[in-house]
Design an enzyme around this catalytic site. Structure first.
Site, short mmCIF file in Angstrom:
data_model
loop_
_atom_site.label_atom_id
_atom_site.label_comp_id
_atom_site.label_asym_id
_atom_site.label_seq_id
_atom_site.Cartn_x
_atom_site.Cartn_y
_atom_site.Cartn_z
N HIS A 404 -3.66 -8.00 1.21
CA HIS A 404 -4.16 -7.24 0.07
C HIS A 404 -3.99 -7.98 -1.26
O HIS A 404 -4.48 -7.53 -2.30
CB HIS A 404 -3.44 -5.89 0.00
CG HIS A 404 -4.31 -4.78 -0.50
ND1 HIS A 404 -5.57 -4.99 -1.02
CD2 HIS A 404 -4.11 -3.42 -0.57
CE1 HIS A 404 -6.10 -3.84 -1.38
NE2 HIS A 404 -5.24 -2.87 -1.12
N ASP A 408 -9.60 -7.34 -1.24
CA ASP A 408 -9.64 -5.96 -1.70
C ASP A 408 -10.07 -5.04 -0.56
O ASP A 408 -10.71 -5.47 0.41
CB ASP A 408 -10.62 -5.81 -2.87
CG ASP A 408 -10.16 -6.59 -4.10
OD1 ASP A 408 -8.93 -6.74 -4.27
OD2 ASP A 408 -11.03 -7.03 -4.88
#
Length: 433
Positions: A404, A408
């Site tokens: 992450h 995204d």
């Protein structure tokens, strides 16, 4: 007679040390030339060390799990030849001393004699002896109160897993005797006799070495440095399963049988072409994301020694049959331990699949320093709503994890949805763009 010194050889370019994972010989063993003496591991590749001579093992160095520097003497073999002399022995660094295996271990200290008053103490008379199940098993001792017992009783209690604070002694000043311990153990076993269930208080210590230690280090690194986001989506595999059945039913000679993996690999190649950031490594120390043109897919495979990840290089240049052929070859090499170092490294994205045991959902751990991993769950027939009615369809979930820090949630979802579209309409996998 002469003595041959065996040193840990250079087991790979740039490798300064290796982990000792197996001894095949012991001191006093007679070995033949080319007989395997030991096995060491580095970078998930196991290397066997053969004997260059025939003779008797007189000395060996290192225990299982030890990291041995290259060039360190690990064995000495007495041969029948004459002359030659000994080669200079390379010592371990001062900060990591080792004791040769041939040196005898210090004998354990003798057990201190029992106090004279206990040896001369008469056994308590029946009138003062506690009844079974009564005083001998009275209230446990208060926390922190040290029970009175001779060393032999303490050792026996430790071996049998008994907490002496739970045993009330009948000896002088409440000292616990062997008879008290016997009575307590008999009561414990009798409690399970009625049901046939007996508590198992054994504890087995298993040292983490070799491949299992490599896996533990890799998982700890990934979990500590990568913030995972996992995205799960169900895929209707009915059409792909029908196509796979037809192709396997008309295989040409020399072509491998197709599983789901080759189709998924080709789908990943097409999806990555649209999102090249998924096929990358993140060097968080340098702050650089390295995107790769070649799609090198690691296939997590379970072996008798543990989890390894053989790598199918340049999947973008292979069709489904070539992908299937390479998966079979690499999986067999990984399972029998013949995979080369270059076949176990260099992946840019990984597939994790447990086949029929894949469960409904999983949370795969990213293969550091990659940024994505695709998890394959089990295929099952489930009711599916087609807009007018429920119909039985062959469904499978994809559980995929992403780094992450650089991927995204929207990009992760887009990638998985593209895989879903390609797998549900498998003809798109074969369309050139």
């Amino acid at each position: 007679m002469s003595e041959k010194i065996i040193k840990l050889p250079d087991v790979g370019e740039g490798v300064a040390q290796a982990e000792l994972v197996e001894w095949h010989v012991d001191i006093g063993d007679i070995v033949r030339e080319d007989m395997v003496l030991a096995a060491v591991m580095t970078d998930k590749a196991t290397v066997e060390i053969p004997s260059p001579v025939e003779g008797e093992v007189t000395w060996r160095h290192g225990g299982i799990g030890d990291m041995i520097p290259v060039g360190t003497t690990i064995l000495k073999i007495r041969t029948s030849g004459e002359g030659g002399g000994e080669e200079p022995e390379i010592e371990l660094p001062a900060e990591r001393p080792r004791q040769p295996a041939s040196e005898p271990k210090p004998a354990p200290a003798a057990e201190p004699p029992k106090p004279p008053q206990e040896l001369a103490a008469p056994k308590p008379v029946a009138a003062s002896a506690p009844k079974a199940g009564a005083a001998a098993y009275g209230a446990p001792r208060a926390g922190g109160e040290r029970p009175l017992a001779p060393p032999a009783v303490r050792l026996r209690a430790k071996e049998t897993g008994v907490d002496l604070r739970q045993v009330t002694g009948t000896g002088p000043a409440g000292r616990i005797t062997h008879e008290d311990l016997d009575a307590f153990l008999n009561r414990e076993s009798g409690a399970g006799a009625a049901t046939g269930l007996v508590p198992d208080k054994s504890v087995q210590e298993i040292r983490i070495v070799g491949l299992r230690r490599r896996i533990a280090e890799k998982m700890a690194l990934a979990a500590s440095r990568i913030p995972h986001i996992t995205y799960v989506e169900e895929v209707d595999m009915t059409a792909l399963e029908e196509l796979r059945g037809r192709l396997n039913g008309n295989l040409k000679p020399g072509r491998p049988k197709l599983t789901i993996l080759p189709f998924l690999m080709r789908a990943m190649v097409k999806a990555i072409a649209e999102q090249p950031g998924i096929n990358a490594h993140f060097d968080d120390e340098a702050g650089v994301v390295r995107q790769f043109g070649g799609v090198h897919i690691g296939i997590a495979a379970q072996t008798p020694a543990g989890l390894v990840v053989p790598v199918v290089k340049h999947a973008e240049a292979r069709d489904v049959f070539d992908c299937a052929r390479e998966v079979v070859r690499l999986s067999e090499a990984a399972k029998n331990g013949t995979a080369q170092r270059e076949e176990l490294t260099g992946s840019t994205i990984t597939i994790s699949s447990l086949g029929a045991m894949g469960g409904i959902v999983s949370t795969p751990v990213i293969n550091h320093p990659e940024v994505a991993i695709v998890g394959v769950n089990k295929l099952a027939i489930r009711p599916h709503w087609d807009g007018t009615q429920f119909t039985p369809r062959k469904m499978m979930n994809l559980s995929s994890s992403f780094d992450h820090r650089v991927i995204d949630g929207w990009d992760a979802a887009t990638f998985v949805q593209r895989l879903k579209a390609l797998l549900e309409t498998p003809a798109l996998i074969f369309v050139s763009e």
